[in-house]
Design an enzyme around this catalytic site. Structure first.
Site, short mmCIF file in Angstrom:
data_model
loop_
_atom_site.label_atom_id
_atom_site.label_comp_id
_atom_site.label_asym_id
_atom_site.label_seq_id
_atom_site.Cartn_x
_atom_site.Cartn_y
_atom_site.Cartn_z
N ARG A 1 33.55 57.32 -26.97
CA ARG A 1 33.73 56.29 -28.52
C ARG A 1 35.11 58.11 -28.57
O ARG A 1 34.66 59.13 -28.46
CB ARG A 1 32.91 57.10 -29.21
N GLN B 1 25.73 49.02 -40.86
CA GLN B 1 25.31 50.58 -41.09
C GLN B 1 24.51 50.78 -42.56
O GLN B 1 22.88 51.81 -42.48
CB GLN B 1 26.33 51.29 -40.68
N ARG C 1 24.48 56.55 -32.93
CA ARG C 1 25.48 56.72 -33.76
C ARG C 1 25.72 57.37 -34.80
O ARG C 1 24.69 58.28 -34.94
CB ARG C 1 26.08 54.96 -33.53
N GLY C 2 27.16 57.76 -35.22
CA GLY C 2 27.19 59.10 -36.20
C GLY C 2 27.96 59.90 -35.20
O GLY C 2 27.68 60.17 -34.61
N ALA C 3 29.21 60.91 -35.97
CA ALA C 3 29.18 61.33 -35.15
C ALA C 3 29.00 63.07 -34.56
O ALA C 3 28.70 63.43 -33.28
CB ALA C 3 30.55 62.08 -36.13
N ASP D 1 34.12 60.91 -38.84
CA ASP D 1 34.11 60.79 -37.62
C ASP D 1 34.86 61.62 -36.94
O ASP D 1 35.36 62.92 -36.31
CB ASP D 1 34.19 60.00 -37.25
N ASN E 1 36.62 57.83 -40.81
CA ASN E 1 35.79 57.21 -41.39
C ASN E 1 35.20 55.80 -41.71
O ASN E 1 36.28 55.12 -40.85
CB ASN E 1 34.90 57.60 -42.99
N LYS E 2 34.06 55.18 -41.62
CA LYS E 2 34.11 53.65 -40.97
C LYS E 2 34.45 53.33 -41.80
O LYS E 2 34.87 52.88 -42.75
CB LYS E 2 32.33 53.57 -41.05
O1 MRU Z 1 30.26 53.41 -35.79
P1 MRU Z 1 29.12 54.94 -36.33
O2 MRU Z 1 28.39 54.03 -36.84
O3 MRU Z 1 29.01 55.65 -35.34
O4 MRU Z 1 30.76 54.95 -37.51
C1 MRU Z 1 29.87 55.95 -38.34
C2 MRU Z 1 30.55 56.65 -39.50
O5 MRU Z 1 31.30 56.34 -39.61
C3 MRU Z 1 30.10 57.82 -40.21
O6 MRU Z 1 29.82 58.24 -41.39
C4 MRU Z 1 30.05 59.23 -39.68
O7 MRU Z 1 30.28 58.95 -38.02
C5 MRU Z 1 29.97 60.60 -40.48
S1 MRU Z 1 28.00 60.35 -39.65
C6 MRU Z 1 27.29 62.03 -40.43
#
Ligand code: MRU
Length: 373
Positions: free
Chosen positions: A113, A220, A72-74, A261, A271-272
């Site tokens: 996603r 997370q 996970r994470g973009a 993201d 973002n999250k």
């Molecule tokens: O749902 P996730 O855990 O993939 O969400 C991740 C985030 O929101 C991060 O802040 C974002 O992807 C940046 S990661 C370097």
């Protein structure tokens, strides 16, 4: 270990990965490995309790790992998708053409996603690379795509290190920094975006303490950011998401830095879920709010944040914690995975190409023009 030069501080060590590329070898911790001709992903759903590596033998394994947030994470999703294309081509049926398989696998991965634009960015770049090898034998085309995936992997780490150096210029000695979700090595090909900025600033003596939002529903922050900061030996405290206002009101937060993201052409940043709330509170308390993301996270074809697709996930993630139901049976729940922070709440966007300042429509356009040469 997460840090190239750090002593392992927690009980379960992770070895650094040598990331093979055409031009350079990069040693860093990465949650993504191409090993023995196959893709392995660190299963982040099991952290911090267990370190388990998943073998992704089929593209369906890769898609499922992305969907359930094992990876996970973009930026990490983008690099994983690049390797996922190779896994897909490697496993095609004898009677299926490479072209047909590419389309099938790209669609499968692309549907996992919706918000993280790096996923679509990587699949589009993969398509260009694949097209450039048209006319070559199948095995050469697959090898070309794998070489590109390795390049992308190493380039993400290099870009994160540049972002860290740029971001550190905004920090001053002793800063107490708040962050949301996980944006470290685990969320990228290595080193991290916002957490990379925190690491670089800490290395320069500029960060004395990190406030880690736990980041409900999937935690997370509490599970992954705390795990990374512990290994990096950076002082931190985990707080409930709802603590942010009181921390700022008490004067305990000097800066906020988060990842993204997808960033729209005008600087609005998805973002999250919960990031927007932090940004509003930061504005109320005059705390600078920064977004750290590579240029590949900026989607210039999306004019403003209201056009960013927001992933909605299963209600169970809200009503259950680690398999235990915390709400009355059949209680309905809403689970927006991301929110959008409007550009006027963002003091700077820290990118691999430098720090962008408002007005973002102009600074973003300039950064891309410079990149194009
Ligand atoms: O749902 P996730 O855990 O993939 O969400 C991740 C985030 O929101 C991060 O802040 C974002 O992807 C940046 S990661 C370097």
């Amino acid at each position: 270990m997460l840090r190239d030069d750090a002593t392992e501080t927690a009980d379960k060590p992770l070895s650094a990965t040598r990331i093979p590329t055409m031009n350079e070898n990069v040693t860093t911790f990465s949650p993504i490995r191409w090993q023995d001709g196959g893709l392995k992903l660190l299963d982040q759903t099991r952290l911090p309790r267990e370190e388990t590596w998943l073998d992704c033998d089929r593209p369906e394994d890769v898609a499922a790992a992305i969907y359930r947030l094992s990876v996970r994470g973009a930026p990490a999703i983008g690099v994983t998708a690049a390797y996922g294309l190779v896994v897909g081509l490697d496993t095609r049926a004898d009677d299926q053409s490479l072209e047909e398989r590419f389309v099938e696998v790209s669609e499968l991965l692309g549907a996992t996603r919706p918000t993280a634009v790096n996923l679509h960015w990587a699949l589009e770049r993969g398509r260009e690379v694949f097209d450039q090898t048209g006319g070559l034998p199948d095995d050469k085309r697959i090898a070309g795509l794998l070489a590109w995936a390795h390049e992308l992997h190493a380039a993400d780490v290099a870009s994160n290190r540049r972002m860290g150096a740029h971001g550190a210029t905004l920090f001053t000695a002793g800063d107490r920094v708040l962050t949301h979700c996980n944006t470290g090595a685990l969320a990228t090909a290595g080193y991290g975006t916002a957490l990379g900025v925190i690491q670089a600033s800490h290395d320069q003596g500029k960060v004395s303490q990190v406030w880690v939002d736990e980041t409900r529903p999937l935690l997370q922050g509490a599970r992954l950011t705390a795990w990374e900061l512990q290994r990096l030996d950076i002082p931190f405290k985990v707080v409930t998401d709802s603590s942010c206002g009181t921390l700022m009101a008490r004067g305990l937060v000097d800066r906020v830095v988060v990842g993204a993201d997808r960033i729209a052409a005008n600087g609005d940043a998805a973002n999250k879920i919960g990031t927007y709330t932090v940004a509003v509170l930061a504005n109320r308390h005059n705390v600078p709010f920064y977004v750290a993301a590579p240029l590949s996270t900026i989607d210039r074809s999306t004019p403003t944040g209201s056009e960013i697709p927001i992933e909605e996930r299963s209600a169970d993630e809200v009503t259950e914690v680690f398999g235990t139901t915390i709400a009355p049976a059949a209680a309905p729940a809403a689970n927006f995975a991301f929110d959008v922070t409007p550009n006027e709440l963002i003091a700077a966007i820290i990118t691999d190409a430098g720090v962008l300042e408002p007005p973002f429509t102009q600074s973003i356009a300039r950064a891309f023009a410079q990149q194009a040469g």
